[in-house]
Design an enzyme around this catalytic site. Sequence first.
Site, mmCIF file in Angstrom:
data_model
loop_
_atom_site.group_PDB
_atom_site.id
_atom_site.type_symbol
_atom_site.label_atom_id
_atom_site.label_comp_id
_atom_site.label_asym_id
_atom_site.label_seq_id
_atom_site.Cartn_x
_atom_site.Cartn_y
_atom_site.Cartn_z
ATOM 1 N N ASP A 38 41.637 22.865 67.076
ATOM 2 C CA ASP A 38 41.096 24.210 67.296
ATOM 3 C C ASP A 38 40.508 24.764 66.003
ATOM 4 O OD1 ASP A 38 40.368 26.441 68.813
ATOM 5 O OD2 ASP A 38 42.300 27.432 68.564
ATOM 6 N N LYS A 40 37.923 26.495 63.937
ATOM 7 C CA LYS A 40 36.898 27.496 64.216
ATOM 8 C C LYS A 40 36.904 28.471 63.049
ATOM 9 C CE LYS A 40 40.195 30.066 67.061
ATOM 10 N NZ LYS A 40 40.470 30.562 68.418
ATOM 11 N N PRO A 41 35.848 29.243 62.881
ATOM 12 C CA PRO A 41 35.773 30.148 61.732
ATOM 13 C C PRO A 41 36.971 31.074 61.579
ATOM 14 C CG PRO A 41 33.637 29.979 62.763
ATOM 15 C CD PRO A 41 34.611 29.266 63.667
ATOM 16 N N ASN A 43 39.965 30.485 62.236
ATOM 17 C CA ASN A 43 41.143 29.725 61.803
ATOM 18 C C ASN A 43 40.966 29.164 60.400
ATOM 19 O OD1 ASN A 43 42.641 30.206 64.066
ATOM 20 N ND2 ASN A 43 42.193 28.247 65.046
ATOM 21 N N ASP A 56 46.575 28.149 61.832
ATOM 22 C CA ASP A 56 46.800 28.097 63.274
ATOM 23 C C ASP A 56 46.785 26.671 63.818
ATOM 24 O OD1 ASP A 56 47.262 28.588 65.905
ATOM 25 O OD2 ASP A 56 45.494 29.824 66.228
#
Length: 174
Positions: A38, A40-41, A43, A56
Amino acid sequence: LLEHAEAHALDRRARVRLLAQIADAAQAMHEHGVIHRDLKPSNILVNERGEPVLIDLGVAALVHKDVMQTLTAEGAPIGTPAYMSPEQARGDRALISTRSDVYALGAIGYHLLTGQTPHEMSDTLYESVRRVGEDEPRAPGGLAPGFPRALGAVLLKACARRARDRYEQCAGFP
C-alpha cells in the site's frame, strides 16, 4: 509526500531524487522480506532532514511467505486504487510480489512528477479499480507537456500492466 514537495517548491530534479530515496527504502524492506502492498504518497512522510520514511504496514506481507495467507479477504483488492498494481486491482493475490511495490513507486512517480496518476480515477471505486486492473497506463508526456521522454519511459516500465514487464526490484527503479 505531495504536501512536502509542494510546500518546499521542489523542482523536478529534487522530486526525482526523493523518488529514488523512496525506491531505496522500499528495496530495503524487500531485502528484509517485506512487501508493503500500500505504498502511496500519504504513507510516505518526509523527515526534517528531507528523507522519506515509509509508514503504515497494515497490509504488508512477507516476501517468503505465501501471500495467500494474509488476513485480507480472498479476491478482494488490496491497497489504494490510484497506486495499487493491476494484480492487486484484479484481486489476484497469487501474483502479488515485490513488483507490486515497483508499480506503486511508478504511480507515486507519476503523481509526484506530473500531478496525475497513471490511470484516470473515476467517481466510482469500481471503475477506478477496473481501469487499473485492465487498462494500460497513460503516457506521462501526455499528462505533462515537455515531460522528458527517458523519465517517461522509466515510469511506464514501472507501471507496466503485466508484472513481468516491470523492473524486477525497486533497486532497478529509477
